[in-house]
Motif scaffolding. Structure first.
Motif, PDB file in Angstrom:
ATOM      1  N   ASP A  83       0.866  -1.183   0.000  1.00 19.10           N
ATOM      2  CA  ASP A  83       0.000   0.000   0.000  1.00 19.10           C
ATOM      3  C   ASP A  83       0.901   1.231   0.000  1.00 19.10           C
ATOM      4  N   PRO A  84       0.676   2.186  -0.906  1.00 15.39           N
ATOM      5  CA  PRO A  84       1.538   3.378  -0.929  1.00 15.39           C
ATOM      6  C   PRO A  84       1.187   4.391   0.152  1.00 15.39           C
ATOM      7  N   TYR A  85       0.019   4.238   0.770  1.00 17.46           N
ATOM      8  CA  TYR A  85      -0.445   5.179   1.791  1.00 17.46           C
ATOM      9  C   TYR A  85      -0.394   6.622   1.314  1.00 17.46           C
ATOM     10  N   ARG A 118       5.725  -8.568   6.041  1.00 22.53           N
ATOM     11  CA  ARG A 118       6.660  -7.671   5.358  1.00 22.53           C
ATOM     12  C   ARG A 118       5.874  -6.589   4.637  1.00 22.53           C
ATOM     13  N   TRP A 119       6.316  -5.360   4.814  1.00 19.63           N
ATOM     14  CA  TRP A 119       5.610  -4.204   4.274  1.00 19.63           C
ATOM     15  C   TRP A 119       6.297  -3.691   3.016  1.00 19.63           C
ATOM     16  N   HIS A 120       5.458  -3.260   2.066  1.00 24.09           N
ATOM     17  CA  HIS A 120       5.925  -2.629   0.841  1.00 24.09           C
ATOM     18  C   HIS A 120       5.126  -1.337   0.688  1.00 24.09           C
ATOM     19  N   ALA A 127       5.963  -2.746  -6.418  1.00 18.16           N
ATOM     20  CA  ALA A 127       6.281  -3.951  -5.646  1.00 18.16           C
ATOM     21  C   ALA A 127       6.468  -5.152  -6.560  1.00 18.16           C
ATOM     22  N   ALA A 128       5.617  -5.274  -7.562  1.00 19.60           N
ATOM     23  CA  ALA A 128       5.707  -6.412  -8.471  1.00 19.60           C
ATOM     24  C   ALA A 128       6.962  -6.345  -9.332  1.00 19.60           C
ATOM     25  N   VAL A 156       0.669  -7.777 -13.551  1.00 20.72           N
ATOM     26  CA  VAL A 156       2.010  -7.801 -12.958  1.00 20.72           C
ATOM     27  C   VAL A 156       2.174  -8.870 -11.883  1.00 20.72           C
ATOM     28  N   TRP A 157       1.067  -9.326 -11.282  1.00 21.49           N
ATOM     29  CA  TRP A 157       1.195 -10.304 -10.195  1.00 21.49           C
ATOM     30  C   TRP A 157       0.858 -11.741 -10.595  1.00 21.49           C
TER      31      TRP A 157
END
Length: 220
Positions: A83-85, A118-120, A127-128, A156-157
């Protein structure tokens, strides 16, 4: 311990919907994360995640679905939260607070001896593109709900999902949602195009549909 629901309901709407105040209360454990799924959808997530070694959730917000996944996954598994927040298309006042959500998910993981988390803090595409190539048993697509973004999440996933793995799309059919409404046009159009058209994506099929969620499995 969260405050009793009756007490939380006494708070005026501007107070309940203030991202800053919600973040403080959520981070302190005084309120639970705002639910973004029905109980039926939570059950679907538990079923696909129970035997998964690696799960990616796209779109975390306050972490309600993340908590469901943490409770279902084995201690040796890994949950990746993407999540880019940044400001989102959620209604006014519904912006998530990263640190508060980290605390919420962390408490749940400790309480249930849950998986590694784990956070991205970036976009799904970022992320992908930087993914190291490890297989992903479950991808939960619940981020940007435009058709373009949902399709990009798939593009992408899905290559990272092995045979037997799942992609779960949220708000992707006309079943009820956690707010009593209907699935949203963007994800619904993507699922219809990919899996309900005359030429469905080869090697994949719909295996379960609950309320607004659709789970597809890779079979070849």
């Amino acid at each position: 311990m969260p405050l009793p629901p009756a007490l939380r309901r006494l708070a005026p709407a501007p107070l309940r919907d203030s991202p800053r105040l919600r973040g403080i209360a959520l981070g302190a454990g005084l309120i639970p994360p705002r639910p973004m799924h029905t109980e039926g959808e939570a059950g679907l997530l538990r079923r696909v995640a129970a035997a998964a070694g690696r799960v990616v959730e796209i779109g975390v917000y306050e972490g309600s679905s993340s908590v469901v996944l943490v409770e279902a996954m084995a201690p040796a598994a890994t949950l990746h939260l993407v999540d880019p927040y940044v400001e989102t298309a959620l209604r006014a006042g519904w912006r998530g607070v990263e640190q508060a959500t980290r605390r919420t998910v962390g408490r749940a993981a400790a309480r249930h001896s849950g998986p590694q988390v784990r956070w991205h803090v970036c976009t799904s595409e970022e992320a992908a593109r930087s993914w190291p190539g490890e297989p992903v048993d479950v991808v939960f697509v619940d981020g940007d709900h435009t058709a373009e973004a949902a399709r990009l999440d798939w593009d992408v996933w899905s290559p990272h999902v092995p045979i037997g793995g799942h992609v779960v799309f949220h708000d992707a059919r006309l079943g009820k949602t956690h707010m009593g409404g209907r699935g949203l046009p963007g994800p619904t159009a993507v699922v219809d195009q990919l899996f309900r058209g005359e030429v469905p994506v080869p090697g994949w099929r719909i295996v379960e549909e609950v309320d607004s969620a659709v789970a597809v499995r890779r079979e070849a």
